[in-house]
Design a protein around this motif. Sequence first.
Motif, PDB file in Angstrom:
ATOM      1  N   ALA A  69       5.943  -1.301   4.604  1.00 28.19           N
ATOM      2  CA  ALA A  69       5.310  -0.994   3.155  1.00 28.19           C
ATOM      3  C   ALA A  69       5.658   0.462   2.780  1.00 28.19           C
ATOM      4  O   ALA A  69       5.887   1.392   3.646  1.00 28.19           O
ATOM      5  CB  ALA A  69       3.804  -1.083   3.235  1.00 28.19           C
ATOM      6  N   GLU A  70       5.699   0.818   1.477  1.00 28.62           N
ATOM      7  CA  GLU A  70       6.228   2.267   1.051  1.00 28.62           C
ATOM      8  C   GLU A  70       4.658   3.014   1.033  1.00 28.62           C
ATOM      9  O   GLU A  70       3.754   2.945   0.200  1.00 28.62           O
ATOM     10  CB  GLU A  70       6.553   2.115  -0.505  1.00 28.62           C
ATOM     11  N   VAL A  71       4.679   3.868   2.143  1.00 27.98           N
ATOM     12  CA  VAL A  71       3.445   4.869   2.366  1.00 27.98           C
ATOM     13  C   VAL A  71       3.896   6.182   2.861  1.00 27.98           C
ATOM     14  O   VAL A  71       5.104   6.352   3.048  1.00 27.98           O
ATOM     15  CB  VAL A  71       2.318   3.869   3.245  1.00 27.98           C
ATOM     16  N   ASP A  72       2.772   7.027   2.781  1.00 24.60           N
ATOM     17  CA  ASP A  72       3.218   8.328   3.528  1.00 24.60           C
ATOM     18  C   ASP A  72       2.657   8.117   5.034  1.00 24.60           C
ATOM     19  O   ASP A  72       1.582   7.965   5.393  1.00 24.60           O
ATOM     20  CB  ASP A  72       2.077   9.420   2.766  1.00 24.60           C
ATOM     21  N   GLN A  73       3.709   8.076   5.948  1.00 19.34           N
ATOM     22  CA  GLN A  73       3.511   7.760   7.215  1.00 19.34           C
ATOM     23  C   GLN A  73       2.640   8.632   7.909  1.00 19.34           C
ATOM     24  O   GLN A  73       1.583   8.092   8.548  1.00 19.34           O
ATOM     25  CB  GLN A  73       4.819   8.142   7.967  1.00 19.34           C
ATOM     26  N   THR A  74       2.509  10.011   7.734  1.00 28.54           N
ATOM     27  CA  THR A  74       1.808  10.751   8.443  1.00 28.54           C
ATOM     28  C   THR A  74       0.278  10.716   8.136  1.00 28.54           C
ATOM     29  O   THR A  74      -0.745  10.366   8.896  1.00 28.54           O
ATOM     30  CB  THR A  74       1.859  12.328   8.076  1.00 28.54           C
TER      31      THR A  74
END
Length: 481
Positions: A364-369
């Motif tokens: 998925a396209e997310v902000d990993q941290t």
Amino acid sequence: MKKKLKRFAFYRSIRFYIMILLFVIGIVPSIVVESVIVQSYETRAVNQRTIMVKSQCEILADQLYNRGYLTDSSDEVINGEFDLLTRIYGGRIVVINNDGKVIKDTFNIDNGKYSLSQEVMDCLNGRESSRYDRDNKFIELTFRIQDPDKKSSSVNTKGVLLVSVSTSEISISKGILEERGMLILAIIILVILVLGYILSGILVKPLQKITQAIEGITDGYQDESISVNDYRETKLITDAFNRMLARVKTVDDSRDEFVSNVSHELKTPLTSMKVLADVLNQNPDAPIEEYQEFMKDISAEIDRENSIITDLLTLVRMDKKSADLNITNVNINDELEQIIKRLKPIADKAGVELILDSFRPITAEVDQTKISLAFTNIIENAIKYNKPEGGWVRISLNADRKYFYTTISDNGIGIPEESINNIFERFYRVDKSHSREIGGTGLGLAITKKVIVMHRGAIRVKSKLGEGTTFSIRIPLVHIV
Ligand SMILES: Nc1ncnc2c1ncn2[C@@H]1O[C@H](COP(=O)(O)OP(=O)(O)OP(=O)(O)O)[C@@H](O)[C@H]1O
Ligand SMILES: [Mg+2]
């Protein structure tokens, strides 16, 4: 004082508008009705007078012809009739022959002169007229003098009978009617103003009551609520206000709680460090192993202090509008495995089993941290607020075309129903004394929710006290800007 004045002006303006409204609704139709009545009276009176004069003068015009008045204006009978008519109607009669010469003027002004006004010319050409002159208060009528037996032809017109009758009594009656109308209007205005004043007062009173009630509790609102049940609307306002008050109170309590929690949490590591350092200072000959152990403890306390401050800063940063997401393609399965690996030692220590059910590979396209932080917080909670023995945490991961779904269930202590709506609020903790032992500042879920909302996702929680809790999270697979 200034506040009072302002309030007074506000109410006065509501009253003012109500009165203006009533005034317009009441007065405009009254004025219209009055002028219509006066106008129709005048039209009717003038028409009646015209019909009466017309019927008499038509006979008179025939008599003028029959008795040859146009050649001999000394006819006593006709002149007598003229006298009578002018006396009854207060008017003037002029007889003009077909040359336009005046052969009789009851006012004796135009005798022998030529009168070729438009009306006279028209009448000689066969068109009789009747005209009402409102300004000069008279009706003017023209009649053809002709052979009564050949009336249809205008060629036979031998002369014109010009009659003016005064309408001054009609004007007088109209004036009286107008005066009375004005009087009635004035009474209506007065009644409307008085009624408007009373009515607007009644309408504005609940608003004044609400303001007073609100002002009465602004200082010590802790346990108070207001109630003005005069109207359904005022009840709605006060209910909404009470709800807002309750929210403010919760936020206020949470803030107080937070300040004391944060101070406590920040002080605890400091106190430990101080104690450890003091012990070492008082024992300068302590063995090196003791120094090393104490230093290790001090380092752990510094880490704790650091993590609390980091949590606070994370939230503050995410609060700012400019907070940006660093979006990349993230393998969610890997991410959850990583988190579980990191939390495993804590879970083992607490005797809690961690289970991951991945139903399919998901990217998925997310902000990993940030996403990692959000899931860590929830799984950490599920471990922390679990049973002393035999606890488990089950994490499941699934997806459809648009979203991926994660549920984190535990069989721990559960959340009481009245607290469910508050757990995402900052600094809120269900059981303060117990939570303090466990550690934490009540910021974890606030951070988690913020992260999920930033990803345009949703989070829900279901819980039963003593049985366990399930958090369900839904996040779009493709990042929505
Ligand atoms: N899985 C759970 N089971 C029972 N109670 C929970 C669970 N998750 C959260 N809570 C309750 O919700 C409160 C808020 O959780 P949150 O994660 O925001 O704060 P915290 O865990 O107390 O502190 P922090 O996460 O900031 O270290 C917790 O104090 C706890 O009372
Ligand atoms: Mg937490």
